[in-house]
Motif scaffolding. Sequence first.
Motif, PDB file in Angstrom:
ATOM      1  N   TYR A 156      78.675  46.849 -26.291  1.00 56.73           N
ATOM      2  CA  TYR A 156      79.254  45.526 -26.001  1.00 56.73           C
ATOM      3  C   TYR A 156      80.317  45.621 -24.908  1.00 56.73           C
ATOM      4  CZ  TYR A 156      82.167  41.382 -26.471  1.00 56.73           C
ATOM      5  OH  TYR A 156      82.905  40.259 -26.199  1.00 56.73           O
ATOM      6  N   LEU A 157      81.246  46.575 -25.040  1.00 63.71           N
ATOM      7  CA  LEU A 157      82.340  46.708 -24.076  1.00 63.71           C
ATOM      8  C   LEU A 157      81.843  47.150 -22.709  1.00 63.71           C
ATOM      9  CD1 LEU A 157      85.196  48.241 -26.249  1.00 63.71           C
ATOM     10  CD2 LEU A 157      85.076  45.944 -25.304  1.00 63.71           C
ATOM     11  N   LEU A 158      80.859  48.040 -22.688  1.00 64.44           N
ATOM     12  CA  LEU A 158      80.291  48.464 -21.412  1.00 64.44           C
ATOM     13  C   LEU A 158      79.694  47.278 -20.656  1.00 64.44           C
ATOM     14  CD1 LEU A 158      78.415  51.883 -21.815  1.00 64.44           C
ATOM     15  CD2 LEU A 158      80.130  51.307 -20.097  1.00 64.44           C
ATOM     16  N   GLU A 159      78.972  46.456 -21.378  1.00 61.74           N
ATOM     17  CA  GLU A 159      78.346  45.272 -20.759  1.00 61.74           C
ATOM     18  C   GLU A 159      79.416  44.329 -20.228  1.00 61.74           C
ATOM     19  OE1 GLU A 159      75.401  41.602 -22.084  1.00 61.74           O
ATOM     20  OE2 GLU A 159      75.338  43.485 -23.201  1.00 61.74           O
ATOM     21  N   GLU A 160      80.478  44.108 -21.019  1.00 57.99           N
ATOM     22  CA  GLU A 160      81.549  43.198 -20.607  1.00 57.99           C
ATOM     23  C   GLU A 160      82.337  43.775 -19.427  1.00 57.99           C
ATOM     24  OE1 GLU A 160      82.374  40.028 -21.862  1.00 57.99           O
ATOM     25  OE2 GLU A 160      80.341  40.331 -22.639  1.00 57.99           O
ATOM     26  N   ALA A 161      82.575  45.085 -19.456  1.00 56.49           N
ATOM     27  CA  ALA A 161      83.381  45.717 -18.414  1.00 56.49           C
ATOM     28  C   ALA A 161      82.681  45.717 -17.057  1.00 56.49           C
ATOM     29  CB  ALA A 161      83.711  47.160 -18.807  1.00 56.49           C
ATOM     30  N   LYS A 162      81.366  45.659 -17.072  1.00 57.83           N
ATOM     31  CA  LYS A 162      80.595  45.690 -15.822  1.00 57.83           C
ATOM     32  C   LYS A 162      80.390  44.302 -15.215  1.00 57.83           C
ATOM     33  CE  LYS A 162      78.131  49.974 -16.897  1.00 57.83           C
ATOM     34  NZ  LYS A 162      76.825  50.586 -17.262  1.00 57.83           N
ATOM     35  N   GLY A 206      91.568  50.549 -26.386  1.00 59.14           N
ATOM     36  CA  GLY A 206      92.996  50.326 -26.163  1.00 59.14           C
ATOM     37  C   GLY A 206      93.296  49.944 -24.723  1.00 59.14           C
ATOM     38  N   VAL A 207      92.682  50.650 -23.796  1.00 58.56           N
ATOM     39  CA  VAL A 207      92.895  50.367 -22.368  1.00 58.56           C
ATOM     40  C   VAL A 207      92.283  49.021 -21.990  1.00 58.56           C
ATOM     41  CG1 VAL A 207      92.376  51.138 -20.014  1.00 58.56           C
ATOM     42  CG2 VAL A 207      93.021  52.809 -21.764  1.00 58.56           C
ATOM     43  N   TYR A 208      91.094  48.749 -22.509  1.00 63.52           N
ATOM     44  CA  TYR A 208      90.371  47.512 -22.199  1.00 63.52           C
ATOM     45  C   TYR A 208      91.211  46.272 -22.532  1.00 63.52           C
ATOM     46  CZ  TYR A 208      86.479  44.167 -22.112  1.00 63.52           C
ATOM     47  OH  TYR A 208      85.657  43.096 -21.829  1.00 63.52           O
ATOM     48  N   TYR A 209      91.841  46.306 -23.707  1.00 59.02           N
ATOM     49  CA  TYR A 209      92.586  45.122 -24.165  1.00 59.02           C
ATOM     50  C   TYR A 209      94.066  45.139 -23.774  1.00 59.02           C
ATOM     51  CZ  TYR A 209      88.469  43.669 -26.750  1.00 59.02           C
ATOM     52  OH  TYR A 209      87.200  43.255 -27.082  1.00 59.02           O
ATOM     53  N   THR A 210      94.491  46.167 -23.052  1.00 59.36           N
ATOM     54  CA  THR A 210      95.855  46.186 -22.522  1.00 59.36           C
ATOM     55  C   THR A 210      95.881  45.369 -21.233  1.00 59.36           C
ATOM     56  OG1 THR A 210      96.330  48.374 -23.445  1.00 59.36           O
ATOM     57  CG2 THR A 210      97.697  47.655 -21.601  1.00 59.36           C
ATOM     58  N   PRO A 211      96.838  44.455 -21.086  1.00 55.62           N
ATOM     59  CA  PRO A 211      96.903  43.637 -19.863  1.00 55.62           C
ATOM     60  C   PRO A 211      97.012  44.506 -18.600  1.00 55.62           C
ATOM     61  CG  PRO A 211      98.354  42.751 -21.543  1.00 55.62           C
ATOM     62  CD  PRO A 211      97.873  44.079 -22.054  1.00 55.62           C
ATOM     63  N   LYS A 212      96.446  44.007 -17.506  1.00 51.98           N
ATOM     64  CA  LYS A 212      96.471  44.741 -16.245  1.00 51.98           C
ATOM     65  C   LYS A 212      97.891  45.094 -15.821  1.00 51.98           C
ATOM     66  CE  LYS A 212      92.215  43.182 -14.010  1.00 51.98           C
ATOM     67  NZ  LYS A 212      91.656  42.510 -12.805  1.00 51.98           N
ATOM     68  N   VAL A 213      98.827  44.197 -16.066  1.00 48.45           N
ATOM     69  CA  VAL A 213     100.210  44.411 -15.650  1.00 48.45           C
ATOM     70  C   VAL A 213     100.823  45.634 -16.333  1.00 48.45           C
ATOM     71  CG1 VAL A 213     101.240  42.918 -17.429  1.00 48.45           C
ATOM     72  CG2 VAL A 213     102.419  43.234 -15.232  1.00 48.45           C
ATOM     73  N   PHE A 214     100.249  46.019 -17.467  1.00 44.34           N
ATOM     74  CA  PHE A 214     100.730  47.201 -18.200  1.00 44.34           C
ATOM     75  C   PHE A 214      99.798  48.400 -18.023  1.00 44.34           C
ATOM     76  CE2 PHE A 214     102.603  43.695 -20.840  1.00 44.34           C
ATOM     77  CZ  PHE A 214     103.924  43.930 -20.481  1.00 44.34           C
ATOM     78  N   GLY A 215      98.920  48.328 -17.039  1.00 44.25           N
ATOM     79  CA  GLY A 215      98.057  49.476 -16.733  1.00 44.25           C
ATOM     80  C   GLY A 215      96.717  49.494 -17.425  1.00 44.25           C
ATOM     81  N   GLY A 216      96.310  48.364 -18.001  1.00 44.57           N
ATOM     82  CA  GLY A 216      95.026  48.305 -18.685  1.00 44.57           C
ATOM     83  C   GLY A 216      94.026  47.437 -17.963  1.00 44.57           C
ATOM     84  N   GLY A 217      93.059  46.932 -18.718  1.00 41.22           N
ATOM     85  CA  GLY A 217      92.046  46.053 -18.159  1.00 41.22           C
ATOM     86  C   GLY A 217      90.678  46.696 -18.062  1.00 41.22           C
ATOM     87  N   LYS A 218      89.690  45.870 -17.690  1.00 41.52           N
ATOM     88  CA  LYS A 218      88.289  46.314 -17.639  1.00 41.52           C
ATOM     89  C   LYS A 218      88.077  47.483 -16.680  1.00 41.52           C
ATOM     90  CE  LYS A 218      86.168  41.835 -18.738  1.00 41.52           C
ATOM     91  NZ  LYS A 218      85.210  40.807 -18.245  1.00 41.52           N
TER      92      LYS A 218
END
Length: 206
Positions: free
Chosen positions: A199-205, A153-165
């Motif tokens: 998958y998400l860990l690899e993308e987030a890094k 949920g946090v990963y796919y929330t835009p940065k402007v709304f407090g989310g992101g990688k």
Amino acid sequence: MKKILLVISLLLLQIVRGQDFLSQKIVELDKAYNNKELQALANDFERIALAEKNNSLAQYYTAYTYVRIADQAKENLIDSYCDKAEEYLKKAISLGFDSSETNALYAYLYSAKVKVSPMFRGSKMGKISKEYGKKAIKENPANPRPYLIRAIGVYYTPKVFGGGKEKALPILEEASEKFKNFVPKTPQYPHWGQGMLNYLLEEAKK
């Protein structure tokens, strides 16, 4: 007396075969990715669930497979798959299935519902998903799945709304630690999520 014993033996054989079939389908589910494969498995799980109405695992896996399908479906189909999943998830709950796992699956279900219209559903459905995740963690802090769904949920929330990688990475790492230590009660018990996490860990890094 012999006839009674024969009937009992046949019933026990059917139960064992049913359990073996369920185990086989769970193994197949672990390797399934596209919705064509998942739909075939959903049909199989549903047949078991309908034939064995008191089999909470069959109810749970039918629900889980439909949530998986919803998560990858086109926007106009997501709600119908989620409704189908919820039908069986409620049955699993009514049979007393592991509340941490059912709450985690509800968190996943509402996470999928957000995809229908992230702009309009993100706030409301995302909040519901988060609340179910909190319930799942409260029931079993060792369960890695609610941490994973929260991270998604946090990963796919835009940065402007407090989310992101960057915001998601610490939660993903926490989920990773939970997965390392998590041991399902039986081979059939819920154990999904490791592939999504990797998958998400690899993308987030990146």
